[in-house]
Scaffold this motif. Structure first.
Motif, short mmCIF file in Angstrom:
data_model
loop_
_atom_site.label_atom_id
_atom_site.label_comp_id
_atom_site.label_asym_id
_atom_site.label_seq_id
_atom_site.Cartn_x
_atom_site.Cartn_y
_atom_site.Cartn_z
N SER A 28 0.83 -1.21 0.00
CA SER A 28 0.00 0.00 0.00
C SER A 28 0.86 1.25 0.00
O SER A 28 0.58 2.23 -0.70
CB SER A 28 -0.92 -0.01 1.22
N LEU A 29 1.95 1.22 0.78
CA LEU A 29 2.85 2.37 0.84
C LEU A 29 3.53 2.61 -0.51
O LEU A 29 3.67 3.75 -0.96
CB LEU A 29 3.90 2.14 1.92
N ALA A 30 3.93 1.50 -1.18
CA ALA A 30 4.58 1.63 -2.48
C ALA A 30 3.63 2.26 -3.49
O ALA A 30 4.03 3.15 -4.26
CB ALA A 30 5.04 0.26 -2.98
N ALA A 31 2.36 1.83 -3.47
CA ALA A 31 1.38 2.42 -4.39
C ALA A 31 1.16 3.89 -4.08
O ALA A 31 1.03 4.73 -4.99
CB ALA A 31 0.06 1.65 -4.30
N GLU A 32 1.15 4.23 -2.80
CA GLU A 32 0.94 5.63 -2.40
C GLU A 32 2.12 6.50 -2.81
O GLU A 32 1.95 7.65 -3.23
CB GLU A 32 0.71 5.70 -0.89
N LEU A 33 3.33 5.94 -2.70
CA LEU A 33 4.52 6.70 -3.09
C LEU A 33 4.49 7.05 -4.57
O LEU A 33 4.93 8.13 -4.98
CB LEU A 33 5.78 5.89 -2.77
N LEU A 34 3.97 6.14 -5.39
CA LEU A 34 3.94 6.39 -6.83
C LEU A 34 2.92 7.46 -7.21
O LEU A 34 2.94 7.94 -8.35
CB LEU A 34 3.64 5.08 -7.57
N THR A 35 2.03 7.79 -6.29
CA THR A 35 1.08 8.88 -6.57
C THR A 35 1.68 10.24 -6.33
O THR A 35 1.12 11.27 -6.73
CB THR A 35 -0.19 8.73 -5.71
N VAL A 36 2.84 10.29 -5.66
CA VAL A 36 3.53 11.56 -5.40
C VAL A 36 4.36 11.92 -6.62
O VAL A 36 5.33 11.23 -6.95
CB VAL A 36 4.42 11.45 -4.15
N LEU A 37 3.99 12.96 -7.32
CA LEU A 37 4.68 13.37 -8.54
C LEU A 37 5.60 14.54 -8.22
O LEU A 37 5.15 15.66 -7.98
CB LEU A 37 3.67 13.76 -9.61
N PRO A 38 6.91 14.31 -8.20
CA PRO A 38 7.85 15.38 -7.84
C PRO A 38 7.87 16.49 -8.88
O PRO A 38 7.58 16.26 -10.05
CB PRO A 38 9.20 14.64 -7.77
N GLN A 39 8.23 17.68 -8.45
CA GLN A 39 8.28 18.85 -9.33
C GLN A 39 9.71 19.32 -9.56
O GLN A 39 9.94 20.48 -9.89
CB GLN A 39 7.44 19.98 -8.73
N GLN A 40 10.68 18.45 -9.36
CA GLN A 40 12.08 18.82 -9.56
C GLN A 40 12.34 19.20 -11.01
O GLN A 40 11.91 18.51 -11.93
CB GLN A 40 12.98 17.64 -9.18
#
Length: 538
Positions: free
Chosen positions: A32-44
């Protein structure tokens, strides 16, 4: 924040590498954490971060593809479609489950008919997507018979690759599906079988695909896998195909007249040779095909020998007067260029034929021909790579044309009988294959020998036609290099530029040239060669 994230990542890695069995609740929490991390789209905005991020996301996507198939296998292995309806309800909130107690199966009719229907309903995905995952699990992990006994995977070699997380899962699943289409049909009560499909030569298809998947370059690997399946399809319908060849009028659409041209392998090779030569940007004929208007004529193919220090991929004439596109003129597309080339070829040869017939009918000496009719046209050439067995009339497999087309054993024997072959014994007939510093440009016998040896551009993954490639001096002419087959290599214009720009390096490697890719692509600097041209080269 950075130190905390790094510490958490280290703890997670240690947990995943632990030898002890993982706690189901903890594993689900990590997923679940891995799926949630992939929803975070960095703006670098740093492009270096973008490259590194893309690399990690690609690895995550490959791992997710593999995990989807593995999940389908676990669903089959545990007979999840037979769970009691109340157990299914409780599983919707896994954090509240007691993982130490056994699962409860229904005592009567199962809620779902099959693992596929359960997976489709549970994940709210298309049934056919769910079915493909279950089938991939059978093909790459394990099979189950009607008594729910587990057996090895359908395709054991692909299963070994699937177990390697470095292998691209999507390619393995695609290859397995295509192999399954060649297998005899079966139902749920059929006995468990493994790969049986073979080609006309008796080779197991799975073995051929396994060899093709060894190729490290993705583009070449895909082409080689496709070629294996394509050859088998062509073998299956070889006799029927010849009956369907021809030029067909398909009527008009949107003001354009449509024709469909269907050719056999031999005719297709002649046609490809014609178009590739006529559309070669290194000739005046190629320039003519690139003109916005189609009413142009072929140019000559000759070169003038002249010493200069410009790069090998530019002729002296091109270097002195480079062709500059008019930004206000719409240049023709690839398809339009090929049409121009074909129409020019037909126009010039039609005029020559009419002139010859008129002279024959009149019974007089041929009158002077218009200068435009004296311009050289292309000469389609058929070159086939053979083994000694084929030359000794023991051909039982197939030949490869210069453009990578496969000739069946029957077609090959027909060619052998008519001797309609350019023999590729390099250096035969006394051709001079080394002229040293006597001249800069390679002779026609040299170019033909290099072309058949290399099959096209030698950079891995490049699919440029041999006619559109030029011969590169590995030992640069401007640095005292010599003109020879040993020191020559075929490169397309793009990769020729890359060599002179210092991005890639070409080495002779005992007369079979190889390239060393940039360190950011291959840190080891391993000499490699374009294996996609194995279908073209000897």
């Amino acid at each position: 924040m950075t130190n905390t994230a790094t510490a958490c990542a280290a703890q997670l890695r240690a947990y995943l590498n632990a030898d002890a069995d993982h706690d189901p609740a903890a594993l689900l929490a990590l997923a679940s954490l891995a799926a949630e991390l992939l929803t975070v789209l960095p703006q670098q905005q740093d492009p270096r971060f973008a490259l590194a991020y893309a690399q990690h996301i690609e690895a995550a996507a490959n791992a997710a593809d593999r995990a989807q198939i593995h999940a389908a296998h676990l669903l089959q292995a545990g007979a999840a479609h037979g769970l009691d309806p109340q157990e299914l309800e409780r599983t919707r909130t896994p954090e509240a489950l007691d993982w130490t107690s056994p699962s409860e199966l229904t005592g009567g009719r199962t809620t779902f008919k099959s693992p596929e229907t359960l997976l489709s309903a549970w994940l709210n995905i298309n049934y056919f997507d769910a079915r493909d995952r279950v089938r991939s699990a059978n093909q790459l992990i394990a099979q189950f018979d009607f008594q729910h006994l587990q057996h090895p995977a359908k395709f054991t070699r692909l299963a070994e690759r699937f177990a390697d997380p470095r292998q691209r899962c999507s390619e393995l699943a695609s290859a397995a599906r295509r192999l399954q289409n060649l297998e005899p049909p079966s139902d749920e009560y059929s006995p468990i079988t493994h790969a049986t499909a073979r080609d006309d030569a008796g080779n197991l298809m799975e073995d051929l695909i396994d060899v093709a998947l060894e190729e490290p370059d993705a583009t070449t690997r895909r082409a080689q896998v496709n070629n294996v399946f394509k050859r088998v399809r062509e073998e299956a319908v070889a006799d029927e195909n010849q009956q369907h060849t021809g030029l067909f009028d398909r009527g008009s659409k949107s003001g354009l007249q449509r024709y469909e041209l269907l050719l056999g392998p031999l005719d297709a090779e002649y046609f490809a040779s014609l178009i590739a030569q006529a559309d070669n940007p290194r000739t005046q004929a190629g320039h003519a095909a690139r003109e916005p208007q189609a009413n142009v004529i072929f140019g000559a193919f000759g070169r003038q020998e002249q010493a200069s220090n410009h790069p090998d991929f530019l002729s002296d004439e091109e270097a002195a007067n480079e062709w500059i596109d008019d930004p206000g003129t719409a240049l023709p597309s690839v398809a339009q260029r090929r049409l121009n080339a074909l129409m020019n070829f037909l126009r010039i040869n039609s005029q020559r034929l009419r002139h010859l017939l008129k002279s024959t009918v009149d019974g007089a000496s041929p009158s002077p021909i218009d200068d435009s009719l004296l311009i050289s046209t292309v000469a389609p050439k058929l070159v086939v790579t053979l083994t000694l067995a084929e030359l000794e009339e023991r051909a039982s497999t197939h030949g490869i044309t210069a453009h990578g087309r496969t000739l069946s054993a029957t077609e090959l024997r027909q060619m052998l009988a008519s001797a309609n072959i350019i023999p590729m014994v390099l250096g035969g007939r006394g051709e001079v294959l080394d002229v040293g510093r006597g001249q800069r440009y390679h002779t026609d016998p040299m170019r033909l020998a290099i072309r058949i040896r290399d099959g096209g551009c030698i950079v891995p993954g490049c699919t440029m036609d041999p006619e559109s490639c030029s011969v590169h001096h590995i030992w640069l002419w401007s640095q005292g290099g010599v003109t020879s087959v040993f020191w020559g290599a075929m490169l397309c214009e793009t990769h020729h530029h890359d060599v002179h720009a210092g991005l890639i390096k070409v080495i002779p490697d005992g007369g079979v040239p190889k390239v060393i890719m940039p360190s950011f692509m291959d840190p080891a600097g391993t000499p490699v060669r374009n294996t996609i041209n194995r279908r073209r080269a000897a």
